[in-house]
Design a protein around this motif. Structure first.
Motif: not given
Length: 183
Positions: A25-27, A112-118, A158-165, A167-174
């Motif tokens: 939701s937030s991303i 796909h937002l992937s992260g460790e169970r913990a 998902i362990d990166m800061p939300p803004e960086a995530l 940014d990376e999503a927008a870059r990869r989509l482009a």
């Protein structure tokens, strides 16, 4: 040709997927704002029976999800019909669910937002007012079928800061260039 700094084509749909607590939701909302697209919170489309089932600690079945996915698919088809970009937050845990959503429009891509169970457990425990209890985390991970190499999907940690995530999503989509429809 689309450069890595430009936005993805305006008639695209991005489904932000992952287990509960991954930040869909937030991303998704932040990505939609970045792209200037509409955002749809898939959880808001669950029928009351699905919400009650999850709130009581029972995981949804494929049958429970069928109508919900069809409703989301209708929104995807409408966005495609009118040529508007759309970002959807939807767990889309199984390949069959993603196939159903992808069939709703020719230009769907999954983030796909992937992260460790913990980390997921920590996030789920910290959120208030959500119907999905921490007790369903086992079923979320058991149901998850990460996107395969043959799917139109991007996986980000998902362990990166939300803004960086975002940014990376927008870059990869482009980088997906013209996003040719899957035949």
């Amino acid at each position: 040709m689309t450069s890595a700094s430009s936005a993805a084509p305006p008639s695209s749909v991005v489904v932000v997927m992952g287990v509960a607590g991954s930040g869909k939701s937030s991303i998704g909302a932040a990505l939609a704002a970045r792209l200037g697209w509409a955002f749809l919170e898939g959880d808001s489309l669950h029928p009351p029976a699905n919400v009650a089932r999850m709130a009581s600690g029972l995981p949804l079945t494929d049958e429970d999800r069928r109508g919900w996915l069809a409703t989301i698919g209708g929104h995807i088809a409408e966005a495609d019909r009118v040529g508007k970009g759309l970002v959807v937050a939807c767990s889309a845990l199984k390949r069959a669910y993603r196939d159903q959503l992808a069939a709703s429009g020719p230009r769907v891509v999954f983030l796909h937002l992937s992260g460790e169970r913990a980390l997921i457990e920590q996030r789920m425990a910290a959120r208030a007012g959500h119907f999905m209890p921490l007790s369903l985390i086992d079923s979320q991970f058991a149901t998850l079928e990460p996107p395969g190499a043959d799917e139109r999907a991007i996986t980000l940690p998902i362990d990166m800061p939300p803004e960086a995530l975002v940014d990376e999503a927008a870059r990869r989509l482009a980088e997906l260039e013209a996003w040719e429809p899957v035949q």
